[in-house]
Design an enzyme around this catalytic site. Structure first.
Site, PDB file in Angstrom:
ATOM      1  N   ARG A  15       0.797  -1.300   0.018  1.00 42.29           N
ATOM      2  CA  ARG A  15       0.006  -0.153   0.087  1.00 42.29           C
ATOM      3  C   ARG A  15       1.144   0.952   0.017  1.00 42.29           C
ATOM      4  O   ARG A  15       1.856   1.464   0.316  1.00 42.29           O
ATOM      5  CB  ARG A  15      -1.275  -0.563   1.249  1.00 42.29           C
ATOM      6  CG  ARG A  15      -2.452  -0.878   1.667  1.00 42.29           C
ATOM      7  CD  ARG A  15      -3.130  -1.123   2.304  1.00 42.29           C
ATOM      8  NE  ARG A  15      -2.339  -2.010   3.467  1.00 42.29           N
ATOM      9  CZ  ARG A  15      -2.639  -1.953   4.566  1.00 42.29           C
ATOM     10  NH1 ARG A  15      -3.350  -1.745   5.344  1.00 42.29           N
ATOM     11  NH2 ARG A  15      -1.198  -2.248   5.875  1.00 42.29           N
ATOM     12  N   LYS A  74       1.915   2.334   7.550  1.00 42.53           N
ATOM     13  CA  LYS A  74       1.897   1.615   8.896  1.00 42.53           C
ATOM     14  C   LYS A  74       3.103   2.461   9.708  1.00 42.53           C
ATOM     15  O   LYS A  74       3.394   3.003   9.211  1.00 42.53           O
ATOM     16  CB  LYS A  74       2.577   0.421   8.307  1.00 42.53           C
ATOM     17  CG  LYS A  74       1.964  -1.245   7.410  1.00 42.53           C
ATOM     18  CD  LYS A  74       0.376  -1.001   8.325  1.00 42.53           C
ATOM     19  CE  LYS A  74       0.621  -1.577   9.728  1.00 42.53           C
ATOM     20  NZ  LYS A  74      -0.491  -2.123  10.300  1.00 42.53           N
ATOM     21  N   TYR A  93      -1.175   4.805  10.371  1.00 45.78           N
ATOM     22  CA  TYR A  93      -2.198   3.742  12.239  1.00 45.78           C
ATOM     23  C   TYR A  93      -0.303   3.229  12.873  1.00 45.78           C
ATOM     24  O   TYR A  93       0.882   3.461  12.355  1.00 45.78           O
ATOM     25  CB  TYR A  93      -2.040   2.577  11.349  1.00 45.78           C
ATOM     26  CG  TYR A  93      -3.636   2.495  10.274  1.00 45.78           C
ATOM     27  CD1 TYR A  93      -4.500   2.851  11.082  1.00 45.78           C
ATOM     28  CD2 TYR A  93      -3.459   2.532   8.783  1.00 45.78           C
ATOM     29  CE1 TYR A  93      -6.046   2.353  10.175  1.00 45.78           C
ATOM     30  CE2 TYR A  93      -4.792   2.383   8.395  1.00 45.78           C
ATOM     31  CZ  TYR A  93      -5.085   2.828   9.400  1.00 45.78           C
ATOM     32  OH  TYR A  93      -7.268   2.448   8.316  1.00 45.78           O
ATOM     33  N   HIS A  95      -1.102   1.791  16.480  1.00 45.64           N
ATOM     34  CA  HIS A  95      -1.405   0.560  17.403  1.00 45.64           C
ATOM     35  C   HIS A  95       0.105   0.482  18.137  1.00 45.64           C
ATOM     36  O   HIS A  95       0.187  -0.956  18.586  1.00 45.64           O
ATOM     37  CB  HIS A  95      -1.221  -0.705  16.619  1.00 45.64           C
ATOM     38  CG  HIS A  95      -2.308  -0.789  14.963  1.00 45.64           C
ATOM     39  ND1 HIS A  95      -3.812  -0.777  15.152  1.00 45.64           N
ATOM     40  CD2 HIS A  95      -2.343  -0.412  14.473  1.00 45.64           C
ATOM     41  CE1 HIS A  95      -4.718  -0.576  14.548  1.00 45.64           C
ATOM     42  NE2 HIS A  95      -3.654  -0.684  13.551  1.00 45.64           N
ATOM     43  N   GLU A 117      -6.152   4.680  13.769  1.00 50.12           N
ATOM     44  CA  GLU A 117      -7.245   4.451  14.940  1.00 50.12           C
ATOM     45  C   GLU A 117      -8.003   4.415  15.811  1.00 50.12           C
ATOM     46  O   GLU A 117      -8.827   4.220  16.138  1.00 50.12           O
ATOM     47  CB  GLU A 117      -6.790   2.575  14.799  1.00 50.12           C
ATOM     48  CG  GLU A 117      -5.349   2.715  15.873  1.00 50.12           C
ATOM     49  CD  GLU A 117      -4.080   3.038  16.003  1.00 50.12           C
ATOM     50  OE1 GLU A 117      -2.775   3.648  16.700  1.00 50.12           O
ATOM     51  OE2 GLU A 117      -3.572   4.183  14.219  1.00 50.12           O
ATOM     52  N   ASP A 269      -2.814  -6.716  14.855  1.00 54.96           N
ATOM     53  CA  ASP A 269      -1.969  -5.440  15.469  1.00 54.96           C
ATOM     54  C   ASP A 269      -2.134  -4.830  16.032  1.00 54.96           C
ATOM     55  O   ASP A 269      -1.521  -4.113  17.010  1.00 54.96           O
ATOM     56  CB  ASP A 269      -2.614  -4.390  14.000  1.00 54.96           C
ATOM     57  CG  ASP A 269      -2.414  -4.453  13.023  1.00 54.96           C
ATOM     58  OD1 ASP A 269      -1.323  -4.812  13.047  1.00 54.96           O
ATOM     59  OD2 ASP A 269      -2.936  -3.953  12.231  1.00 54.96           O
TER      60      ASP A 269
END
Length: 371
Positions: A15, A74, A93, A95, A117, A269
Site C-alpha cells: 500500500r 503502517k 496507523y 497501534h 485508529e 495489530d
C-alpha cells in the site's frame, strides 16, 4: 506545507498512503507533496502518475521524511526510527498498545504523532480504521477458506459444501466493522456462520442486517469455548480502540478443535485476541497451535494494495488537508474527532490505553492542542 509520502517498508506492504488523485487535491491547496520513488508501484500507481498530479518525486526515504507532515500507512519499524524527530508530525496507523519500542521512540524523539485508529467520530465510530477493517474482515473469510484446504494444512472443508455435505462452521468473535464484513463474506461463501459480541443491541442490528442467516450469541467465556470447539474456522475481530485486544480464545479452547481447523486473528495489530497469537507476514502467514493453524498477518489489507490505498485515501484525505492547511495544533483544537488521534507530542503521551499498557502517564489532548 511539505507533505512526505515515504515508501512502506514493512514486509510485503504494497500500500501507499496517498493516491495520485489525493496528491492533486493537496497540490491544488498549495502544498508540496514529496513522494518517494516507487512508493505507489505496489498499488498500481507509477511515479509518472504522481508527477502528472502535481507531486514531486524524491529518490531517498530521508527526503520524503524531511517534511513537516509525513503521511504513512503502517507504523514506523526500527529501520525508520532515526527519521523520527521533534518538529515532525506523523499521521499513520500506530497501534502502540502492542508496540512498546515504538512508543518509547516516539516519546524520546519528540515527534507529534496522530494515529488513524483512534480518530473517533461523535457517534463512537472510527472513520479512519473502518475502511481497513472492512477489507481485513472480507479477507479473513477468504484466507481462512484458503488455509482450510488440505493442500495448505487445513482439514479439507469447502466453506459452502455441496449437496449431501455440511458447510463449514465459521465463528466470528466481535461484531464490529471487521466482524460484520467477515460474516458477510463467509455467508457469501455458503458457510454456516455464528457471530459473537458483548453488545445485545449490536447483535440485534446484525440479525436484521443478515436477515437471520447468521446465528448470534452474547459473548461469554463458556459460549466462546463451546463455539470454538465445534468450528472449522474462527475469526477473531474483537477490538478495544487504541488498547490491547482482549484474549478471548485460549489455547485450551484451541486444543478442542478438530485437526486442520483455522483461526484468523484480525486483531493482531493490537496484540491479537487469541492466546498464543504473534504477528506473521504475507510471506509466512501461518503457524501451528495444537492441531490448528493460526493466521496472524499484521497488515492483511496490504494483500489488496490498490483497493486498500484508494479506500484509505478516501478516508484520510480530508484530515490530511486540515493538518496541512492549519497545522496540527489548530486542526486538533478545532476538531474533537481528529483530537482523538493525537498520541504523542514533545515527549508527552496523550493516549490513556497506551499508557496503561506500559505503566506510563498520559494527559488530556486539549491541554496541548490549543491555538
Amino acid at each position: 506545507m511539505r507533505i512526505g509520502i515515504p515508501a512502506e517498508v514493512k514486509d510485503n506492504e504494497r500500500r501507499v498512503s496517498l493516491t495520485p488523485a489525493g496528491a492533486r487535491e493537496l497540490s491544488r491547496a498549495g502544498h508540496q507533496v514529496l513522494v518517494q520513488h516507487g512508493a505507489g508501484a505496489g498499488a498500481g500507481f507509477g511515479d509518472e502518475d504522481y508527477v502528472a498530479h502535481g507531486a514531486v518525486i524524491v529518490g531517498e526515504a530521508q527526503q520524503a521524511w524531511d517534511a513537516e507532515l509525513v503521511v504513512k500507512v503502517k507504523e514506523p519499524i526500527p529501520s525508520e526510527y532515526d527519521f523520527l524527530r521533534e518538529g515532525l508530525t506523523l499521521f499513520t496507523y500506530l497501534h502502540l498498545a502492542a508496540d512498546e519500542p515504538l512508543t518509547s521512540r516516539l516519546l524520546s524523539s519528540g515527534t507529534t504523532s496522530i494515529a488513524y485508529e483512534t480518530v473517533r467520530a461523535a457517534d463512537g465510530s472510527l472513520p479512519l480504521l473502518a475502511p481497513m477493517s472492512e477489507i481485513a474482515g472480507r479477507l479473513s473469510s477468504l484466507v481462512g477458506a484458503y488455509h482450510l484446504m488440505s493442500a495448505h494444512g487445513g482439514r479439507g472443508v469447502l466453506p459452502g459444501g455441496v449437496a449431501g455435505t455440511r458447510p463449514a462452521r465459521v465463528s466470528v468473535i466481535g461484531g464490529g466493522v471487521a466482524g460484520e464484513h467477515a460474516a458477510a463474506n463467509a455467508l457469501g461463501l455458503g458457510a454456516q456462520v455464528t457471530l459473537v459480541d458483548v453488545s445485545l443491541p449490536r447483535l440485534r442490528a446484525l440479525d436484521v442486517r443478515f436477515g437471520g442467516r447468521a446465528a448470534t450469541l452474547v459473548s461469554t467465556e463458556s459460549a466462546i469455548a463451546d463455539l470454538v470447539g465445534e468450528s472449522d474456522l474462527v475469526i477473531g475481530a474483537a477490538l478495544i480502540p487504541g488498547a490491547r485486544a482482549p484474549k478471548l480464545v485460549t489455547q485450551q479452547m484451541v486444543a478442542t478443535m478438530r485437526p486442520g481447523s483455522v483461526l484468523v486473528d484480525i486483531a493482531i495489530d493490537q496484540g491479537g485476541c487469541f492466546e498464543g497469537s504473534h504477528p506473521t507476514t504475507h510471506r509466512d502467514p501461518v503457524f501451528p497451535v495444537h492441531n490448528a493453524l493460526y493466521y496472524c498477518v499484521a497488515n492483511m489489507p496490504g494483500a489488496v494494495a490498490e483497493t486498500s490505498t484508494m479506500a484509505l485515501t478516501n478516508a484520510t484525505l480530508p484530515y490530511v488537508l486540515r493538518l496541512a492547511d492549519a497545522g496540527w495544533r489548530v486542526a486538533v483544537a478545532d476538531d474533537p474527532v481528529l483530537a482523538g488521534g493525537l498520541t504523542t507530542h514533545g515527549g508527552t503521551l496523550f493516549n490513556a490505553a497506551v499508557a496503561e499498557a506500559f505503566g506510563l502517564t498520559a494527559v488530556e489532548a486539549p491541554a496541548i492542542a490549543a491555538r
